[in-house]
Design an enzyme around this catalytic site. Structure first.
Site, PDB file in Angstrom:
ATOM      1  CE  LYS A 190       5.046   8.317  -3.733  1.00 50.53           C
ATOM      2  NZ  LYS A 190       4.916   7.198  -2.771  1.00 50.53           N
ATOM      3  CB  SER A 194       5.866   8.943   0.591  1.00 52.44           C
ATOM      4  OG  SER A 194       5.627   7.758  -0.140  1.00 52.44           O
ATOM      5  CB  SER A 225       3.549   5.560   0.757  1.00 50.01           C
ATOM      6  OG  SER A 225       4.516   6.020   1.661  1.00 50.01           O
TER       7      SER A 225
HETATM    8  N1  GLN Z   1       5.962   6.080   6.220  1.00 51.96           N
HETATM    9  C1  GLN Z   1       6.724   4.956   5.776  1.00 51.96           C
HETATM   10  C2  GLN Z   1       8.160   5.369   5.581  1.00 51.96           C
HETATM   11  O1  GLN Z   1       8.443   6.475   5.807  1.00 51.96           O
HETATM   12  C3  GLN Z   1       6.138   4.376   4.522  1.00 51.96           C
HETATM   13  C4  GLN Z   1       6.603   5.035   3.284  1.00 51.96           C
HETATM   14  C5  GLN Z   1       6.128   4.351   2.029  1.00 51.96           C
HETATM   15  O2  GLN Z   1       5.263   3.493   2.048  1.00 51.96           O
HETATM   16  N2  GLN Z   1       6.758   4.719   0.931  1.00 51.96           N
HETATM   17  O3  GLN Z   1       8.997   4.607   5.204  1.00 51.96           O
END
Ligand code: GLN
Length: 496
Positions: free
Chosen positions: A79, A154, A178
């Site tokens: 990532k 994400s 994420s």
């Molecule tokens: N969907 C969650 C957010 O938008 C989790 C994101 C993540 O784990 N980086 O914060």
């Protein structure tokens, strides 16, 4: 034998050990698959095949000299929020265009020491904020099962490339789901380690008390292999604890005798889509057949988890993202400015996307004097209650099973119109981060529209072994890991 690119990471490493193939051949073969499939998926931001080939040749040479390493020659995607020395790291943001990492992240350094090869950077929601990868400043990633659906986020790029067969495995990060949510949406395995299991040094911080790096893979055994390599202390991150790292692969078993599975009653109150609920219930039935006992547990503060998470995560993000100011990292506005304040303002206005700005504003608000106690402090207190709920539940069970998400992958474009709706979809994943626990997402079925569903297996802090054990036994008793998305069968994408 299956094509090289179709193997699991463990199988590929076995081929490399037996010298049935070289790492260089593996990178070339995967490069060809990526060129054919990724134009339709757009999971990668950049594939540096030359750099990967150099590393692969070094790994092959090291093997020829008799050296070993648990990942020697294994190519991995990562990532774009992780620093790799000399490589760009954009976090899916325009503000970091042009930035190059000065050193390796702690987790990357560990993988490199084990001989891993780095294939390319995967797309993500800007600064890991989002659940669909649509917040990337660069491109929209498509779900390999259905190009009109999101891959989740994400870490949507990582999930998509693993699911589409464009990587053996990838790294993701999980602050509120994420790793697990995109793994569930794309039908691969994703492991969010306990807070403190993996070093965060060199990971661009979103919410420092919640962030963890973890593997996204084709099966549970690969996740166990990679976590073993990732985990452990780091002098550059005092939150990465100096605890022994178990041999996770040795913990895998094909039965679940004596294991108690907790089913949180608040997670099964009809809030999930019928297909998701059915698939998860069937998975639990499989685990019972394997010898596990199911017990009901209660997590009474579940309804407060999403608001608590969005206060704490945005508060920490507003502080963490203050460093992107046009001076120290990345780009600076080209506009005519008259003083430093105007330069900061213009740089940030141009460099950040709408969701990041929304969260910086929210986070600044909940930390501001006058509101700090009402929001931030209160959220911290509720966080303790959420942690206590889990402590109590783990008094009567070894792991908790639940859906990863209330729905399967949603349509591209849907989240943009209603961010709040997207936040609510994090209901089953954020409690795990708030409490510092570990959670695994394992494919457990398909909806009637042929979209994957994920089973979440939650363990206590540093209880990864029992989570892997449950996940592996379940996975081996079912066939879901053999399902391939349609893109892997499209012959027009297979001819070079
Ligand atoms: N969907 C969650 C957010 O938008 C989790 C994101 C993540 O784990 N980086 O914060």
């Amino acid at each position: 034998m299956a094509a090289l690119t179709e193997l699991t990471a463990v199988e590929l490493l076995e081929q490399l050990r037996r010298r049935a193939c070289s790492s260089e051949e593996a990178v070339k073969a995967m490069g060809a698959v990526i060129r054919r499939r990724d134009p339709a998926i757009k999971g990668y931001l950049e594939v540096d095949e030359e750099a990967a080939l150099d590393q692969a040749r070094s790994a092959d040479a090291a093997r020829a000299r008799g050296e070993s390493g648990s990942l020697l020659g294994l190519p991995l995607a990562f990532k774009d929020v992780l620093n790799l020395a000399g490589q760009p790291c954009t976090c899916g943001s325009r503000i970091l265009a042009g930035y190059r990492a000065p050193t390796d992240a702690g987790a990357i350094a560990r993988l490199r020491r084990e001989g891993a090869v780095f294939l390319g950077r995967t797309n993500m929601d800007e600064f890991a904020m989002g659940s669909s990868t649509e917040n990337s400043a660069y491109q929209v990633t498509h779900n390999p099962w259905n190009p009109d659906r999101v891959p989740g986020g994400s870490s949507g790029g990582s999930a998509a490339v693993v699911a589409a067969g464009e990587a053996w495995a990838a790294l993701g990060t999980d602050t509120g789901g994420s790793i697990r949510q995109p793994a569930a949406f794309c039908g691969c395995v994703g492991m969010k380690p306990s807070y403190g299991r993996v070093s965060r040094s060199g990971l661009v911080a979103y919410a420092s008390s919640l962030d963890q790096i973890g593997p996204m893979t084709r099966d549970v055994r690969d996740a166990a292999l990679l976590l073993k390599a990732l985990a452990g202390p780091d002098p550059m991150d005092s939150t990465a604890l100096d605890l022994p790292v178990p041999d996770y692969m040795a913990a895998l078993a094909t039965e679940l005798k004596g294991m108690r599975i907790g089913l949180p009653k608040e997670y099964f109150v009809g809030g999930s889509d019928a297909d998701v609920e059915r698939a998860v219930q069937e998975a639990i039935a499989v685990c019972r057949k394997l010898g596990a006992e199911a017990v009901e547990v209660s997590l009474p503060h579940t309804h407060l988890a999403v608001p608590t998470y969005y206060i704490i995560a945005t508060a920490e993000a507003s502080a963490n993202l203050a460093r992107f100011d046009g001076v120290r990292y990345g780009t600076r506005t080209k506009a005519d400015v008259h003083d430093p304040i105007e330069m900061y303002a213009k740089t940030r206005a141009e460099g950040f996307g709408a969701e990041v700005k929304r969260r910086i504003i929210l986070g600044t608000y909940v930390l501001s004097s006058g509101y700090h106690d009402a929001y931030y402090l209160r959220a911290q207190k509720i966080r303790s209650l959420i942690r206590d709920d889990f402590d109590r539940a783990f008094g009567t069970c070894d792991v908790i099973m639940a859906p990863v998400t209330p729905t399967a992958a949603f349509a591209l474009g849907a989240a943009a119109t209603d961010p709040l709706q997207m936040y609510l979809g994090d209901i089953f994943t954020v409690p795990v981060n708030l409490a510092g626990l570990c959670g695994l997402s394992v494919p457990c079925g398909m909806t009637t529209d042929r979209l994957p569903v994920g089973l979440q297996i939650i363990g206590p802090a540093f209880g990864e072994e029992q989570v892997f054990r449950a996940g592996y036994a379940y996975e081996q008793a079912t066939q879901w890991r053999h399902q391939r998305p349609p893109i892997a069968d499209r012959t027009d994408l297979q001819q070079g």
